[in-house]
Design a protein around this motif. Structure first.
Motif, PDB file in Angstrom:
ATOM      1  N   PHE A 114      81.632  90.892 -10.630  1.00 33.78           N
ATOM      2  CA  PHE A 114      81.095  92.195 -11.068  1.00 33.78           C
ATOM      3  C   PHE A 114      82.258  92.965 -11.679  1.00 33.78           C
ATOM      4  N   ASP A 115      81.926  93.996 -12.447  1.00 35.76           N
ATOM      5  CA  ASP A 115      82.976  94.811 -13.035  1.00 35.76           C
ATOM      6  C   ASP A 115      83.801  95.461 -11.928  1.00 35.76           C
ATOM      7  N   PRO A 116      85.113  95.473 -12.076  1.00 35.60           N
ATOM      8  CA  PRO A 116      85.929  96.137 -11.054  1.00 35.60           C
ATOM      9  C   PRO A 116      85.469  97.575 -10.855  1.00 35.60           C
ATOM     10  N   PRO A 117      85.267  98.006  -9.611  1.00 34.65           N
ATOM     11  CA  PRO A 117      84.772  99.352  -9.351  1.00 34.65           C
ATOM     12  C   PRO A 117      85.640 100.426  -9.998  1.00 34.65           C
ATOM     13  N   ASP A 118      85.000 101.414 -10.572  1.00 34.84           N
ATOM     14  CA  ASP A 118      85.744 102.434 -11.313  1.00 34.84           C
ATOM     15  C   ASP A 118      85.592 103.832 -10.719  1.00 34.84           C
ATOM     16  N   ALA A 164      88.848 104.845 -13.036  1.00 31.42           N
ATOM     17  CA  ALA A 164      89.378 104.257 -14.269  1.00 31.42           C
ATOM     18  C   ALA A 164      90.234 105.246 -15.040  1.00 31.42           C
ATOM     19  N   ARG A 165      89.957 106.537 -14.854  1.00 28.87           N
ATOM     20  CA  ARG A 165      90.688 107.577 -15.593  1.00 28.87           C
ATOM     21  C   ARG A 165      91.896 108.109 -14.832  1.00 28.87           C
ATOM     22  N   GLN A 166      91.805 108.082 -13.507  1.00 28.22           N
ATOM     23  CA  GLN A 166      92.805 108.773 -12.696  1.00 28.22           C
ATOM     24  C   GLN A 166      93.992 107.877 -12.366  1.00 28.22           C
ATOM     25  N   VAL A 167      95.180 108.444 -12.486  1.00 23.31           N
ATOM     26  CA  VAL A 167      96.423 107.727 -12.194  1.00 23.31           C
ATOM     27  C   VAL A 167      96.576 107.547 -10.686  1.00 23.31           C
ATOM     28  N   ALA A 168      96.870 106.329 -10.279  1.00 25.81           N
ATOM     29  CA  ALA A 168      97.186 106.035  -8.880  1.00 25.81           C
ATOM     30  C   ALA A 168      98.696 105.964  -8.680  1.00 25.81           C
ATOM     31  N   GLY A 194     116.216 104.480 -24.568  1.00 21.90           N
ATOM     32  CA  GLY A 194     116.270 105.610 -23.676  1.00 21.90           C
ATOM     33  C   GLY A 194     116.047 105.271 -22.209  1.00 21.90           C
ATOM     34  N   LEU A 195     115.742 106.305 -21.456  1.00 21.12           N
ATOM     35  CA  LEU A 195     115.533 106.157 -20.021  1.00 21.12           C
ATOM     36  C   LEU A 195     114.202 105.483 -19.734  1.00 21.12           C
ATOM     37  N   PRO A 196     114.029 104.953 -18.508  1.00 20.57           N
ATOM     38  CA  PRO A 196     112.758 104.318 -18.162  1.00 20.57           C
ATOM     39  C   PRO A 196     111.574 105.263 -18.373  1.00 20.57           C
ATOM     40  N   LYS A 197     110.446 104.687 -18.793  1.00 24.21           N
ATOM     41  CA  LYS A 197     109.237 105.462 -19.055  1.00 24.21           C
ATOM     42  C   LYS A 197     108.259 105.284 -17.903  1.00 24.21           C
ATOM     43  N   ALA A 198     107.495 106.337 -17.636  1.00 23.87           N
ATOM     44  CA  ALA A 198     106.515 106.302 -16.548  1.00 23.87           C
ATOM     45  C   ALA A 198     105.211 105.710 -17.059  1.00 23.87           C
ATOM     46  N   VAL A 199     104.855 104.542 -16.532  1.00 28.78           N
ATOM     47  CA  VAL A 199     103.592 103.901 -16.886  1.00 28.78           C
ATOM     48  C   VAL A 199     102.509 104.438 -15.958  1.00 28.78           C
ATOM     49  N   MET A 200     101.419 104.906 -16.552  1.00 27.67           N
ATOM     50  CA  MET A 200     100.312 105.462 -15.776  1.00 27.67           C
ATOM     51  C   MET A 200      99.348 104.339 -15.395  1.00 27.67           C
ATOM     52  N   VAL A 201      99.371 103.975 -14.115  1.00 30.35           N
ATOM     53  CA  VAL A 201      98.555 102.888 -13.586  1.00 30.35           C
ATOM     54  C   VAL A 201      97.357 103.498 -12.859  1.00 30.35           C
ATOM     55  N   SER A 202      96.155 103.193 -13.302  1.00 31.76           N
ATOM     56  CA  SER A 202      94.967 103.779 -12.686  1.00 31.76           C
ATOM     57  C   SER A 202      94.553 103.003 -11.444  1.00 31.76           C
ATOM     58  N   HIS A 203      93.666 103.620 -10.669  1.00 33.90           N
ATOM     59  CA  HIS A 203      93.114 102.931  -9.496  1.00 33.90           C
ATOM     60  C   HIS A 203      92.409 101.647  -9.934  1.00 33.90           C
ATOM     61  N   SER A 249      93.041  95.357 -16.358  1.00 32.41           N
ATOM     62  CA  SER A 249      94.259  95.807 -15.680  1.00 32.41           C
ATOM     63  C   SER A 249      95.255  96.476 -16.633  1.00 32.41           C
ATOM     64  N   VAL A 250      94.981  96.453 -17.945  1.00 31.66           N
ATOM     65  CA  VAL A 250      95.888  97.112 -18.896  1.00 31.66           C
ATOM     66  C   VAL A 250      95.882  98.614 -18.626  1.00 31.66           C
ATOM     67  N   THR A 251      97.063  99.192 -18.519  1.00 33.04           N
ATOM     68  CA  THR A 251      97.223 100.548 -17.999  1.00 33.04           C
ATOM     69  C   THR A 251      96.879 101.627 -19.021  1.00 33.04           C
ATOM     70  N   LEU A 252      96.959 102.883 -18.564  1.00 29.97           N
ATOM     71  CA  LEU A 252      96.493 104.019 -19.363  1.00 29.97           C
ATOM     72  C   LEU A 252      97.465 104.420 -20.465  1.00 29.97           C
ATOM     73  N   GLY A 253      98.733 104.121 -20.296  1.00 31.04           N
ATOM     74  CA  GLY A 253      99.737 104.513 -21.284  1.00 31.04           C
ATOM     75  C   GLY A 253     100.955 105.080 -20.586  1.00 31.04           C
ATOM     76  N   TYR A 254     101.829 105.720 -21.378  1.00 33.20           N
ATOM     77  CA  TYR A 254     103.054 106.300 -20.837  1.00 33.20           C
ATOM     78  C   TYR A 254     102.883 107.807 -20.649  1.00 33.20           C
ATOM     79  N   LEU A 255     103.404 108.322 -19.549  1.00 33.63           N
ATOM     80  CA  LEU A 255     103.295 109.738 -19.246  1.00 33.63           C
ATOM     81  C   LEU A 255     104.120 110.563 -20.231  1.00 33.63           C
ATOM     82  N   ASN A 256     103.475 111.532 -20.857  1.00 35.75           N
ATOM     83  CA  ASN A 256     104.151 112.479 -21.761  1.00 35.75           C
ATOM     84  C   ASN A 256     104.943 111.781 -22.865  1.00 35.75           C
TER      85      ASN A 256
END
Length: 577
Positions: A14-18, A199-203, A213-222, A411-418
């Motif tokens: 089934f689709d992963p719960p969102d 699916a929208r909210q960052v975990a 540059g410096l490490p980037k924050a990857v936004m990983v959702s639930h 599982s592909v993440t939401l993107g980079y923060l800011n």
């Protein structure tokens, strides 16, 4: 041409719960986890043997959430997730995941930090994430205090994770203190999430080294973590069932702050009823003792640990490692020669590799126990599909032809923060939907059984992977240029028998330095890095002086030429010896 998982790979049921948190997914059997009464204890300390049952682990998560509610004033259904961010800067403990999940119970966000960070690097993560409190441990407390002070986190919002053999009375609440506090707090109201919120909210905010540059924050959702937990488990269960394996004992040595340890070990294993033997960090004898004592069956490792085993064969032979069935390596390629040597040393061990990134949270392809092809990173996991793009921007439609790997997966993440620019460059759209550009050059081939396998040929992003840590050359280059003896520079990865890869700097010095000995300048440059950067970023590959850094007409450093130059020098040195 789009590539898919082989026919033998089970489809997602089934689709992963969102619309649920990761913690709810982990404990609710309706989502497919192994029945709790048939599961092993999820967390056991590999040094002391202290353990939690499944129900105890879930209870501690709830009690910790209640304590955070009391101390921080956080409500489950009020305020934004970004107002409720915790950072965990600690070695692995049997409470690590309960702490992470506790803030999710309050609809907040957790950002795990690399314990190898120095104060300025931790400060960057705290500031970027907006962390409001910090969980740390005694061995790195001074670093934590320095970084917390720099970003204004008060000391009464610093909490200690207890480590085996590291007990000292300090004026900070421990995790056990918070658990006891939670017992006196009224029950929390249930979360009231809307459809698709998971699916929208960052975990997790997981920091990944980029190309500059410096490490980037990857936004990983639930949903990202939930999806990959399902993907990996279904994929590996096929090979496990053929071996008659229902549950097993796994090693929890990889840092839970790293996406590999966080998802592959700390979520997949407990969800399918396995026991995780937690070790705070890599100590060779403790690693071997834990395998023998707890009869560990499954070892998620990184190549440098295998290299260490091969260089210490006499020590390895002193321990009973016969319980091990399968070794899974990731974070960096495992060389064929190294794999051959391991098979000679421990012929009953099956060794497979996987491939993934922080941005794909985590595994894209893996090796099944029934279809091992040495040198490849295995086959695609359920629900993932990829395409390859050649240097001319055309889709690769044949086997054995290299191209940049693009990934599509739940599982592909939401993107980079800011960081909209980095997000738009990495996460791209076409007529087939949204894809994550990995920056890795791969080929697709078929195994003898006829199944498609992924093989990484080169890293286009140029990241250096040191014992599972990612190092961005551009970050080191920017730091080197702050030294008066460096006029221009480039950093590349060079092979090291112990660490797999280590950074090496090519340096152009200003004319004013011409009278000084090279060795003296090199020592100053190496010290400059050691004083300001985490140990895995140190220039263990050395410093080589060069007249000019080779660059393309657009100014891009031609690292391939520098790698060739280094290899030629090493070959020449070997010939002389």
């Amino acid at each position: 041409m789009v590539f898919y998982p082989p026919p033998w790979v089970p489809k997602l049921p089934f689709d992963p719960p969102d619309s649920v948190t990761i913690g709810e997914f982990m404990k609710n059997e309706v989502y497919g986890r192994r029945p709790i009464d048939k599961s092993k204890n999820p967390w056991t300390c590999g040094l002391t043997g202290k353990t939690y049952t499944v129900k105890q682990a879930f209870e501690r998560t709830e009690l910790l959430a209640k304590a955070l509610h009391k101390l921080m004033g956080w409500e489950p259904n009020a305020d934004l997730p970004w107002d409720k961010v915790i950072c965990v800067f600690s070695y692995n403990t049997i409470d690590y995941i309960s702490v992470l999940h506790s803030v999710h119970r309050l609809s907040g966000i957790a950002t795990p930090a690399n314990v190898a960070y120095n104060a300025s690097e931790l400060e960057h993560q705290l500031r970027s994430s907006g962390a409001k409190c910090l969980f740390t441990c005694l061995p790195v407390l001074e670093t934590a205090l320095q970084a917390a002070k720099a970003v204004g986190i008060p000391e009464d919002r610093i909490f200690l994770m207890e480590l085996p053999h590291h007990s000292k009375k300090l004026p900070y609440k421990t995790v056990d203190d918070l658990v006891e506090l939670g017992r006196s707090v009224p029950d929390l109201e249930p979360l009231q999430w809307t459809k698709g919120q998971g699916a929208r909210q960052v975990a997790f905010l997981c920091f990944s080294s980029g190309t500059s540059g410096l490490p980037k924050a990857v936004m990983v959702s639930h949903r990202n973590v939930i999806a990959n937990t399902m993907q990996i488990s279904l994929f590996e269960d096929y090979g496990r069932k053929k071996k008659g394996v229902k549950t097993q004992v796994e090693l929890g040595l990889l840092p839970f702050s790293h996406i590999y340890g966080l998802v592959v070990v700390a979520h997949c294993a407990p969800w399918r009823g396995d026991e995780v033997i937690v070790l705070p960090k890599f100590e060779f004898n403790e690693f071997l003792q834990a395998i023998e004592r707890f009869k560990i069956n499954y070892l998620p490792l990184v190549p440098p640990i295998i290299v260490r085993m091969l260089s210490s064969r006499d020590t390895v032979k002193k321990f009973d490692l016969s319980s091990v069935r399968h070794v899974f390596t990731g974070a960096a390629p495992l060389g064929s020669e190294t794999q051959d040597e391991l098979r000679k040393l421990l012929p009953k061990w099956k060794v497979g590799q996987g491939y993934g990134l922080t941005e794909t949270a985590t595994v894209v392809s893996a090796t099944s126990e029934h279809d091992i092809v040495q040198g490849t990173s295995g086959s695609l996991v359920p629900g993932a599909k990829v395409k390859l793009i050649d240097q001319d921007g055309r889709e690769v439609t044949e086997y054995g032809k290299p191209g940049e790997l693009l990934v599509q997966s739940p599982s592909v993440t939401l993107g980079y923060l800011n960081n909209e620019r980095a997000t738009s460059e990495t996460y791209v759209f076409d007529e087939d939907g949204r894809w994550m550009r990995t920056g890795d050059e791969v080929i697709v081939t078929k195994s003898p059984a006829g199944y498609e396998h992924i093989t990484v040929v080169d890293r286009l992003k140029e990241l250096i992977k040191v014992k599972g840590h990612q190092v961005a050359p551009a970050e080191l280059e920017a730091h080197l240029l702050s030294h008066p003896a460096v006029d221009d520079c480039a950093v590349i990865a060079v092979h090291d028998d112990r660490d797999g890869e280590v950074p090496k700097a090519f340096v152009v010095t200003p004319a004013s330095m011409s009278s000084r000995p090279d060795a003296e300048i090199a020592a100053e440059i190496i010290k400059h890095v050691q004083e300001h950067k985490a140990h895995y970023k140190w220039l263990k590959g050395g410093v080589e002086f060069i007249d000019a850094i080779p660059k393309s007409p657009s100014g891009k450093i031609l690292r391939r030429l520098l790698r060739d130059k280094d290899r030629e020098a090493r070959r020449a040195q070997g010939a002389k010896l």
